[in-house]
Write a protein that holds these residues in place. Sequence first.
Motif, short mmCIF file in Angstrom:
data_model
loop_
_atom_site.label_atom_id
_atom_site.label_comp_id
_atom_site.label_asym_id
_atom_site.label_seq_id
_atom_site.Cartn_x
_atom_site.Cartn_y
_atom_site.Cartn_z
N HIS A 55 0.82 -1.21 0.00
CA HIS A 55 0.00 0.00 0.00
C HIS A 55 0.85 1.25 0.00
O HIS A 55 2.02 1.25 0.38
CB HIS A 55 -0.95 0.01 1.20
CG HIS A 55 -0.27 0.14 2.54
ND1 HIS A 55 -0.79 0.92 3.55
CD2 HIS A 55 0.87 -0.40 3.03
CE1 HIS A 55 -0.01 0.85 4.61
NE2 HIS A 55 1.00 0.06 4.32
N PRO A 89 -5.12 -7.59 -5.36
CA PRO A 89 -5.72 -6.30 -5.04
C PRO A 89 -6.72 -6.44 -3.90
O PRO A 89 -7.36 -7.49 -3.73
CB PRO A 89 -6.43 -5.90 -6.34
CG PRO A 89 -5.74 -6.69 -7.41
CD PRO A 89 -5.37 -7.99 -6.76
N ARG A 91 -9.80 -4.03 -1.89
CA ARG A 91 -10.56 -2.79 -1.77
C ARG A 91 -10.83 -2.52 -0.30
O ARG A 91 -11.29 -3.41 0.45
CB ARG A 91 -11.88 -2.89 -2.53
CG ARG A 91 -11.71 -2.94 -4.03
CD ARG A 91 -11.33 -1.60 -4.61
NE ARG A 91 -12.49 -0.77 -4.94
CZ ARG A 91 -12.42 0.49 -5.33
NH1 ARG A 91 -11.25 1.10 -5.42
NH2 ARG A 91 -13.52 1.17 -5.62
N ASP A 114 -5.12 8.73 -5.46
CA ASP A 114 -5.39 8.13 -6.77
C ASP A 114 -4.46 8.66 -7.85
O ASP A 114 -4.27 8.01 -8.89
CB ASP A 114 -6.83 8.40 -7.21
CG ASP A 114 -7.84 7.53 -6.49
OD1 ASP A 114 -7.44 6.49 -5.93
OD2 ASP A 114 -9.04 7.89 -6.48
N LEU A 122 -5.77 -1.00 -10.92
CA LEU A 122 -6.44 -0.82 -9.64
C LEU A 122 -7.52 0.26 -9.76
O LEU A 122 -7.24 1.36 -10.25
CB LEU A 122 -5.44 -0.42 -8.56
CG LEU A 122 -4.47 -1.51 -8.11
CD1 LEU A 122 -3.47 -0.95 -7.11
CD2 LEU A 122 -5.21 -2.70 -7.50
N PRO A 123 -8.76 -0.03 -9.32
CA PRO A 123 -9.83 0.97 -9.46
C PRO A 123 -9.58 2.20 -8.60
O PRO A 123 -8.90 2.15 -7.58
CB PRO A 123 -11.08 0.22 -8.96
CG PRO A 123 -10.71 -1.23 -8.99
CD PRO A 123 -9.23 -1.30 -8.76
N SER A 125 -10.76 5.50 -6.17
CA SER A 125 -11.57 5.63 -4.96
C SER A 125 -12.93 6.24 -5.31
O SER A 125 -13.11 6.86 -6.35
CB SER A 125 -10.86 6.49 -3.94
OG SER A 125 -10.65 7.79 -4.45
N VAL A 148 -14.40 4.15 -0.52
CA VAL A 148 -13.75 2.91 -0.93
C VAL A 148 -12.54 3.27 -1.77
O VAL A 148 -12.61 4.16 -2.64
CB VAL A 148 -14.71 2.02 -1.75
CG1 VAL A 148 -14.01 0.74 -2.18
CG2 VAL A 148 -15.95 1.69 -0.94
N TYR A 149 -11.41 2.61 -1.53
CA TYR A 149 -10.20 2.84 -2.32
C TYR A 149 -9.43 1.53 -2.45
O TYR A 149 -9.75 0.52 -1.81
CB TYR A 149 -9.33 3.94 -1.70
CG TYR A 149 -8.65 3.55 -0.41
CD1 TYR A 149 -7.35 3.06 -0.41
CD2 TYR A 149 -9.29 3.70 0.82
CE1 TYR A 149 -6.71 2.70 0.78
CE2 TYR A 149 -8.67 3.36 2.01
CZ TYR A 149 -7.38 2.86 1.98
OH TYR A 149 -6.75 2.51 3.15
N SER A 150 -8.40 1.55 -3.29
CA SER A 150 -7.64 0.33 -3.63
C SER A 150 -6.26 0.32 -3.00
O SER A 150 -5.57 1.35 -2.95
CB SER A 150 -7.47 0.22 -5.15
OG SER A 150 -8.69 0.04 -5.79
N ASP A 151 -5.85 -0.84 -2.56
CA ASP A 151 -4.46 -1.16 -2.24
C ASP A 151 -4.27 -2.65 -2.51
O ASP A 151 -5.03 -3.22 -3.31
CB ASP A 151 -4.12 -0.78 -0.79
CG ASP A 151 -3.50 0.61 -0.68
OD1 ASP A 151 -2.72 0.97 -1.57
OD2 ASP A 151 -3.81 1.34 0.29
N TYR A 252 -14.10 -7.27 1.07
CA TYR A 252 -13.57 -5.94 1.39
C TYR A 252 -12.82 -5.98 2.72
O TYR A 252 -13.08 -6.80 3.59
CB TYR A 252 -14.70 -4.93 1.50
CG TYR A 252 -15.36 -4.60 0.19
CD1 TYR A 252 -14.93 -3.52 -0.59
CD2 TYR A 252 -16.44 -5.35 -0.28
CE1 TYR A 252 -15.54 -3.21 -1.79
CE2 TYR A 252 -17.05 -5.05 -1.49
CZ TYR A 252 -16.60 -3.99 -2.24
OH TYR A 252 -17.21 -3.69 -3.44
#
Length: 520
Positions: A55, A89, A91, A114, A122-123, A125, A148-151, A252
């Motif tokens: 992350h 990935p 979320r 982002d 990766l999507p 947020s 919601v965000y991605s790592d 999640y």
Amino acid sequence: MVEDGGIEYDVLVVGGGINGAGIARDAAGRGLRVLLCDKDDLGAHTSSASSKLVHGGLRYLEHYEFGLVRKALAEREVLLRSAPHIMHPLRFVMPHDSGQRPAWLIRAGLFLYDRLAPREFLPASRAVDLAGHRAGGPLKPAFTRGFVYSDGWVDDARLVVLNALDAHERGAEVRTRTRCVGFERHARHWVVTLEGDGGRKRVRTRCLVNAAGPWAGRVDAVASGAAPKAGRRLRLVKGSHIVVPRLFDHSYAYIFQHPDGRIVFAMPYEGVFTLIGTTDLDFTGDPDEVAIADTETSYLCALANRYFRRQVWPSSVVWSFSGVRPLLDDASDKASDATRDYSLGRDSAGAPLLSVFGGKITTYRRLAEEATDWIASSLVSARPAWTAGALLPGGDLFGAMPDKRGVLEFDRWVAALQRRLDWLPPGLVGRWARAYGSRVDTLLAGARRLDGLGAEIVPGLYAAELRYLVRHEWARSAQDVLWRRSKLGLHLPPGCADAIDAWIAAERAPSGGVALGVPA
């Protein structure tokens, strides 16, 4: 008596955590003669006691560490592509607590998060209505909106092992349970005294790398003969995690704010558990003896109970672990505010000495590349950096080069593997796929039937897998197998460790064909 074998290396790396293993891999791939040693197992300390995340460090933005966050964010997808079997990935859902950070500040931070580094797959947020979102169900009704965000997720202990394995396959020698007990510095080489199963041995190396983690300051002082310089002092910080029965049934993870300003993660773990952590406490004891305190367990339970409908108590904890993070001492008031960036101590007053201070798992490859650039320059070696475009062992699911298909189509690859190995229990194939990737075929060693795997030493663990771990991954004990090469310790009944230790002892006996835990 000390035996002088006169063995010569270009690089001796002290410390088999993620930074040491990463440097050994990079250096071996550039054609340097490398020896990696650790006084314990690979990744036995800090590197197997992380939060298991790849992350950028969203909260570091509050401390204006934009360079560190940018560097870490750029590495996320590089790492995910390199080992899609042990990483994936993830979320994260951040419920908005009106009494904590304001929504506009969180939106601004995620917007920056982002955009600080490119994302290929990766999507981005987004804001989310928790009342209508799957991740909202396990939360208390007061939490109605969030973000919601991605790592990414990583099996940290296996990441260390795979780096060491890649280093070994590129020519490095790896010695576990081997201490460095003496350093002699000369103008162009070091003489280092090693102590392991075979007694003591003196080896010569052109460059010494100190990647000893919590012990790095001590090794640097002994090897260089000087007190740590400014900017190279370590702040030892204890981080602890707890594992409880599953609190939610979805993919999640959560990131929670606490009234004291800290954040804590709650993540899916091993199918039927939830991992909660971490704490940040200054640590002054022996890193070999680190353990979670009752107050830490209570703290993590209380924070989880602030958000989840289902309550947990110290009696709910099925496992806990603690590690000592060797952070750069930047004079922060609180341990949680100390920087997670790294510094490389470069010392050319005689034979080269490079010491690693600080760092985090997500930036290990960049750290190793930067360290090896300096090592190669010091040793007048011209081979360029290479790891950004390379796979880790087992990661070649759809070809010999890193590709987002391995990340995005991993489940499809597992389904094909299950069809090909339809004589194996699906749960076993799924576990092996995540642990070994394409190296499942090496583990099978030609077996075509279940009885070809040998005896089932403990439930779900066959002789073929144990033999692979001993011969290829330096496993020397049940602890290595149950808690680092896997997390089977969470799933097996008491008493299994004795059966595994007995099998390993027999396998490593002279007739077993495995000498000193070095892969065959």
